[in-house]
Scaffold this active site. Sequence first.
Site, short mmCIF file in Angstrom:
data_model
loop_
_atom_site.label_atom_id
_atom_site.label_comp_id
_atom_site.label_asym_id
_atom_site.label_seq_id
_atom_site.Cartn_x
_atom_site.Cartn_y
_atom_site.Cartn_z
N SER A 45 -40.97 -68.98 -60.51
CA SER A 45 -39.90 -69.27 -59.55
C SER A 45 -40.41 -69.70 -58.18
CB SER A 45 -38.99 -68.05 -59.39
OG SER A 45 -39.71 -66.92 -58.93
N THR A 66 -39.28 -68.15 -66.37
CA THR A 66 -38.31 -67.34 -65.63
C THR A 66 -36.94 -67.52 -66.26
OG1 THR A 66 -37.82 -69.15 -64.10
CG2 THR A 66 -39.56 -67.61 -63.46
N ASP A 146 -17.16 -61.17 -63.85
CA ASP A 146 -17.85 -62.38 -64.30
C ASP A 146 -16.80 -63.48 -64.48
OD1 ASP A 146 -19.21 -64.40 -65.88
OD2 ASP A 146 -20.78 -62.90 -66.20
N THR A 175 -26.08 -62.45 -60.79
CA THR A 175 -25.56 -63.79 -61.04
C THR A 175 -26.65 -64.84 -60.84
OG1 THR A 175 -24.95 -64.29 -58.75
CG2 THR A 175 -23.38 -62.99 -60.03
N ARG A 208 -30.77 -63.37 -56.90
CA ARG A 208 -31.27 -64.42 -56.00
C ARG A 208 -30.88 -64.04 -54.57
NH1 ARG A 208 -34.27 -65.44 -59.40
NH2 ARG A 208 -34.68 -67.42 -60.47
N ASP A 232 -34.35 -56.71 -53.58
CA ASP A 232 -35.60 -57.20 -54.16
C ASP A 232 -35.78 -58.68 -53.85
OD1 ASP A 232 -37.96 -57.04 -55.94
OD2 ASP A 232 -36.78 -58.43 -57.18
N GLU A 237 -37.19 -66.73 -48.84
CA GLU A 237 -38.49 -66.21 -49.28
C GLU A 237 -39.52 -67.33 -49.12
OE1 GLU A 237 -38.34 -64.68 -53.27
OE2 GLU A 237 -36.68 -63.32 -52.83
N HIS A 254 -39.51 -59.30 -54.49
CA HIS A 254 -39.06 -60.12 -55.63
C HIS A 254 -39.88 -59.81 -56.88
CE1 HIS A 254 -37.16 -64.27 -56.77
NE2 HIS A 254 -37.13 -63.42 -57.79
N GLY A 257 -38.28 -58.11 -61.91
CA GLY A 257 -38.53 -58.54 -63.29
C GLY A 257 -39.99 -58.55 -63.69
N TYR A 258 -40.85 -57.92 -62.88
CA TYR A 258 -42.30 -58.09 -63.05
C TYR A 258 -42.95 -57.05 -63.96
CZ TYR A 258 -43.60 -61.91 -59.91
OH TYR A 258 -43.80 -63.14 -59.35
#
EC number: 1.1.1.290
Length: 375
Positions: A45, A66, A146, A175, A208, A232, A237, A254, A257-258
């Site tokens: 990303s 990603t 949603d 989202t 995001r 996060d 960024e 960020h 998801g790591y």
Amino acid sequence: MKILVDENMPYAEELFRRLGDVQAVPGRPIPRDALVDADALMVRSVTKVNEALLHGTSIGFVGTATAGTDHVDDTWLRQQGIGFSAAPGCNAIAVVEYVFSALMMMAERDGFQLRDKTVGIIGVGNVGSRLNARLQALGVRTLLCDPPRADRGDNEAFWPLEKLVREADVLTFHTPLNKTGAYQSLHMADDELLAALPDGRILINACRGAVVDNAALLRALEKGKKLSVVLDVWEPEPDLSLPLLARVDIGTPHIAGYTLEGKARGTTQVFEAFSQHLGQPQSVELASLLPVPEFSHLRLNGELDEGKLKRLMHLVYDVRRDDAPLRHVAGLPGEFDRLRKHYQERREWSSLCVQCDDATSAGLLQQLGFTTQLL
């Protein structure tokens, strides 16, 4: 064939070497001289993929390891006949476990039981749906928002955002970033939404940065709005707002998801897509890539309560380990990216096998994503 891969994509060199010559490069920025004669580009990303990056190159395929794709101008790629693939859902489990870790930390700090809270989930895709399932397994009331799925008539009880904001104790955003259109999510959490949010609520953004208007959030907090905030992702960024970081309860670079598993899924998904694109389809067994975790087994005696569950979750991953390093170096040039590049290995709950003597506890842990063994 020359394939460029982001140097921080685990197992990328090992896998893509099966298809051609591989060169690992930094993702921000990618050296122009490496791009000129490359045939394929695999990114994360941090790399903005657009005409400015690829014009005049021979790139014929782009893969992003990603789930999100807002860093890629896929319309331009399509117009140029450049193949493209992302890795939807690759890090969904990791993000869910990040959110749980943050909530359990706050439950411990503020003296509440997660089961007593109502959690509003905004965005019920790969991450939101998994988060919903695990929260419900734990007995937590959830409210789902949603609009795209609601308009399609999906079989869920979806709430309008303005109603959910008043009802939920926790708002957690999952989202994509849509800057225009009927389902615009840019600055979804703006001055108006933050004003409508009752004091004492928890706000989490791990999707995001620009989904939450960072300037509006800082204004609200500076004016005395009583919110617990977990961020996060930031706007922008890597140059996040230092005054905002100082006011949030948890701030991380960020990395939600790591996990090693999440990163490996991203790599394998784009590898399989590229091999399909070349007409040489190959599949990869994820478990064959992953190392045995340093701490893999634990025995749990008796029934599982929320206190024991919190300790199990934080044994695998405690979000506080990522908050302190960011605060220590925030504002120093290059440090945000350095934290991500040299991120300490993190595993998912499934890497821990919990040996239980209680069948009900084993069943719940399995629903939450742990590996279990009934004694």
